[in-house]
Design a protein around this motif. Structure first.
Motif, PDB file in Angstrom:
ATOM      1  N   ARG A 290       0.828  -1.206   0.000  1.00 24.41           N
ATOM      2  CA  ARG A 290       0.000   0.000   0.000  1.00 24.41           C
ATOM      3  C   ARG A 290       0.862   1.256   0.000  1.00 24.41           C
ATOM      4  N   ILE A 291       1.902   1.264   0.802  1.00 25.35           N
ATOM      5  CA  ILE A 291       2.812   2.413   0.851  1.00 25.35           C
ATOM      6  C   ILE A 291       3.490   2.612  -0.499  1.00 25.35           C
ATOM      7  N   ALA A 292       3.933   1.528  -1.116  1.00 23.50           N
ATOM      8  CA  ALA A 292       4.584   1.631  -2.432  1.00 23.50           C
ATOM      9  C   ALA A 292       3.628   2.212  -3.470  1.00 23.50           C
ATOM     10  N   VAL A 293       2.390   1.754  -3.458  1.00 26.37           N
ATOM     11  CA  VAL A 293       1.394   2.276  -4.405  1.00 26.37           C
ATOM     12  C   VAL A 293       1.128   3.749  -4.130  1.00 26.37           C
ATOM     13  N   ASP A 294       0.982   4.108  -2.865  1.00 25.37           N
ATOM     14  CA  ASP A 294       0.764   5.517  -2.511  1.00 25.37           C
ATOM     15  C   ASP A 294       1.912   6.394  -3.010  1.00 25.37           C
ATOM     16  N   LEU A 295       3.143   5.932  -2.804  1.00 30.63           N
ATOM     17  CA  LEU A 295       4.310   6.704  -3.256  1.00 30.63           C
ATOM     18  C   LEU A 295       4.331   6.839  -4.771  1.00 30.63           C
ATOM     19  N   LEU A 296       3.980   5.768  -5.472  1.00 36.71           N
ATOM     20  CA  LEU A 296       3.928   5.809  -6.928  1.00 36.71           C
ATOM     21  C   LEU A 296       2.880   6.814  -7.400  1.00 36.71           C
ATOM     22  N   LEU A 297       1.697   6.767  -6.795  1.00 32.86           N
ATOM     23  CA  LEU A 297       0.634   7.699  -7.193  1.00 32.86           C
ATOM     24  C   LEU A 297       1.004   9.146  -6.872  1.00 32.86           C
ATOM     25  N   LEU A 298       1.661   9.368  -5.751  1.00 29.66           N
ATOM     26  CA  LEU A 298       2.132  10.725  -5.419  1.00 29.66           C
ATOM     27  C   LEU A 298       3.165  11.200  -6.424  1.00 29.66           C
ATOM     28  N   ARG A 299       4.056  10.300  -6.830  1.00 25.25           N
ATOM     29  CA  ARG A 299       5.077  10.651  -7.817  1.00 25.25           C
ATOM     30  C   ARG A 299       4.444  11.035  -9.150  1.00 25.25           C
ATOM     31  N   ILE A 300       3.462  10.247  -9.585  1.00 24.53           N
ATOM     32  CA  ILE A 300       2.773  10.535 -10.843  1.00 24.53           C
ATOM     33  C   ILE A 300       2.066  11.883 -10.755  1.00 24.53           C
TER      34      ILE A 300
ATOM     35  N   GLY B 246       4.319  19.713 -14.809  1.00 23.83           N
ATOM     36  CA  GLY B 246       4.386  19.756 -16.266  1.00 23.83           C
ATOM     37  C   GLY B 246       5.156  18.624 -16.907  1.00 23.83           C
ATOM     38  N   ARG B 247       5.292  17.501 -16.200  1.00 19.99           N
ATOM     39  CA  ARG B 247       6.007  16.345 -16.743  1.00 19.99           C
ATOM     40  C   ARG B 247       5.089  15.119 -16.714  1.00 19.99           C
ATOM     41  N   PRO B 248       3.997  15.152 -17.486  1.00 18.22           N
ATOM     42  CA  PRO B 248       3.017  14.067 -17.388  1.00 18.22           C
ATOM     43  C   PRO B 248       3.543  12.705 -17.814  1.00 18.22           C
ATOM     44  N   ASP B 249       4.596  12.670 -18.611  1.00 14.57           N
ATOM     45  CA  ASP B 249       5.110  11.391 -19.095  1.00 14.57           C
ATOM     46  C   ASP B 249       6.412  10.978 -18.424  1.00 14.57           C
ATOM     47  N   ALA B 250       6.808  11.653 -17.368  1.00 16.14           N
ATOM     48  CA  ALA B 250       8.105  11.385 -16.736  1.00 16.14           C
ATOM     49  C   ALA B 250       8.208   9.942 -16.255  1.00 16.14           C
ATOM     50  N   ILE B 251       7.202   9.448 -15.558  1.00 18.88           N
ATOM     51  CA  ILE B 251       7.287   8.089 -15.025  1.00 18.88           C
ATOM     52  C   ILE B 251       7.271   7.069 -16.158  1.00 18.88           C
TER      53      ILE B 251
ATOM     54  N   ALA C 137      12.760   3.353 -20.008  1.00 23.08           N
ATOM     55  CA  ALA C 137      14.224   3.285 -19.945  1.00 23.08           C
ATOM     56  C   ALA C 137      14.668   2.054 -19.156  1.00 23.08           C
ATOM     57  N   GLU C 138      13.975   1.761 -18.070  1.00 23.97           N
ATOM     58  CA  GLU C 138      14.319   0.594 -17.255  1.00 23.97           C
ATOM     59  C   GLU C 138      14.070  -0.696 -18.032  1.00 23.97           C
TER      60      GLU C 138
END
Length: 77
Positions: free
Chosen positions: A25-35, A42-47, A53-54
């Protein structure tokens, strides 16, 4: 979820005094916050770019990764 990942998450959860579900849950929350942060800045495609790249890095090292995984699982290639 693979057994290896499940085991690693369980060990980490015990170490920090929580559950595997809470870690996910924490990992998902962090991912959603990052997005959300990327979109706000202004970086909608950064993730997407980072994930792509990975993936390409993984493809470049595919044989090495397959061999490593086989060794970890104790199986011949």
């Amino acid at each position: 979820m693979e057994d290896e990942l499940r085991t690693s998450l369980d060990r980490l959860a015990i170490k920090v005094g929580t559950s595997r579900a809470e870690l996910v849950r924490i990992a998902v929350d962090l991912l959603l916050l990052r997005i959300a942060s990327d979109r706000l800045h202004g970086r909608p495609d950064a993730i997407d770019a980072e994930v792509t790249a990975e993936i390409y890095r993984g493809e470049a090292n595919r044989e090495v990764l397959i061999a490593r995984r086989a060794r970890q699982r104790g199986r011949p290639l």
